[in-house]
Design an enzyme around this catalytic site. Structure first.
Site, PDB file in Angstrom:
ATOM      1  CB  SER A 159      41.325  44.402  38.585  1.00 15.33           C
ATOM      2  OG  SER A 159      41.202  43.009  38.436  1.00 15.33           O
ATOM      3  CD  GLU A 253      48.270  42.601  34.634  1.00 11.95           C
ATOM      4  OE1 GLU A 253      47.164  42.233  35.066  1.00 11.95           O
ATOM      5  OE2 GLU A 253      48.732  43.739  34.829  1.00 11.95           O
ATOM      6  CG  HIS A 283      46.274  42.015  38.511  1.00 13.08           C
ATOM      7  ND1 HIS A 283      45.711  42.450  37.336  1.00 13.08           N
ATOM      8  CD2 HIS A 283      45.280  42.064  39.449  1.00 13.08           C
ATOM      9  CE1 HIS A 283      44.440  42.729  37.533  1.00 13.08           C
ATOM     10  NE2 HIS A 283      44.162  42.523  38.811  1.00 13.08           N
TER      11      HIS A 283
END
Length: 318
Positions: A159, A253, A283
């Protein structure tokens, strides 16, 4: 798909679709209404920590060793040696920590046989840009100062950690001795304006969070900065100098758009990139083996990529 498989599935398993639907009905509903004030940030941190704890799996015999700026995570049977991993956790710069990612990193350490140092960088809104970027580089330099050669280090990140990692490596693209042997990115965030994610939403809604909610969270870190700042809007024109990257992203995602963009940018600049889009996955699904058996397969593929990088390096030396 059985967890003994080693290939990226070609279609989403029924369990994956069920998990995505459950995520949309629970986490997805909450993240859309959590306010980005002190109470909301606190609630978000508690919520994500609980999800990571419940969905993760800590290998029996894993070891956690606190250290300056973070912690070492060693999977069962893993010992310190010539090589090491450096892990940059995600968070949208706001909500996670080395502790929330222990289980994921322990499983990655177990799969690779590498001790992994997880940097515990400062979070927004208490610490805004460039605090996290400074801490990530300081942590990496700490490994170099401890005697690890960059060519004996691999970096893992997820991320926002993906952006922080790319930022750091691009900032030192002219220094070959700074570049690690390889990079593994799980669901990397690259476009901090969330414009790519917003366009992806028109194709498929992310089960966990909307682009608008993610943008509000990221802005706690970037507030007051020009979005075109070179440490925020990354320029990949020098990506040829970066190490090979493996990018894994869930097909459900919104950051699938960021993953595709990153892969294209790396390739266009002459870099080496392998993109894997996992159908039906959410995710950073690699952190949630209790919800997604595919997480085990993905980590095995990441471990194989890392093993290949060190094998390639030995062949070059020979």
């Amino acid at each position: 798909m059985a967890v003994t498989d080693t290939e990226v599935p070609t279609r989403a398993a029924p369990r994956a679709l069920l998990s995505a639907a459950a995520t949309r009905a629970t986490l997805g509903s909450l993240t859309s209404v959590i306010p980005m004030n002190r109470a909301g940030v606190g609630f978000g941190r508690t919520l994500i920590a609980a999800i990571m704890a419940m969905g993760g799996s800590m290998p029996a015999g894993a070891t956690i060793i606190p250290d300056e700026g973070g912690e070492w995570v060693l999977g069962p049977g893993v010992e310190f040696g010539r090589r090491a991993g450096y892990y940059v956790h995600g968070s949208a710069y706001v909500i996670c920590s080395a502790k929330t990612h222990r289980k994921l990193v322990a499983r990655l350490s177990e799969a690779t046989g590498l001790p992994m140092f997880v940097v515990d960088y400062r979070l927004a809104p208490e610490h805004r840009f460039p605090a996290a970027a400074q801490d990530v580089e300081a942590g990496y330099r700490r490994l170099l100062a401890q005697g690890y050669a960059a060519s004996d280090i691999v970096i893992g990140a997820d991320s926002a950690g993906g952006h922080l990692t790319c930022d750091m490596l691009l900032a030192h693209a002219g220094d070959a001795a700074f570049q690690p042997a390889g990079v593994v990115l799980f669901s990397p965030l690259i476009d901090l304006t969330l414009g790519l994610a917003e366009r992806q939403e028109t194709v498929r809604r992310d089960p966990a969070m909307s682009a608008g909610a993610a943008r509000r969270m990221v802005s706690l870190y970037t507030r007051g900065q020009d979005p075109d700042h070179p440490r925020l809007k990354l320029d990949f024109s020098a990506a040829r100098a970066l190490p090979p990257m493996l990018i894994q992203v869930g097909g459900c995602e919104m950051l699938a758009a960021d993953a595709r963009y990153l892969d294209a940018q790396l390739r266009e600049a002459g870099g080496v990139s392998t993109l894997e889009i996992w159908p039906g996955m959410v995710h950073v699904f690699q952190a949630l083996p209790k919800l997604a058996p595919e997480a085990t397969v993905a980590l095995r593929r990441a471990a194989n990529f890392i093993a290949d990088r060190f094998s390639d390096e030995l062949q070059e030396i020979g």
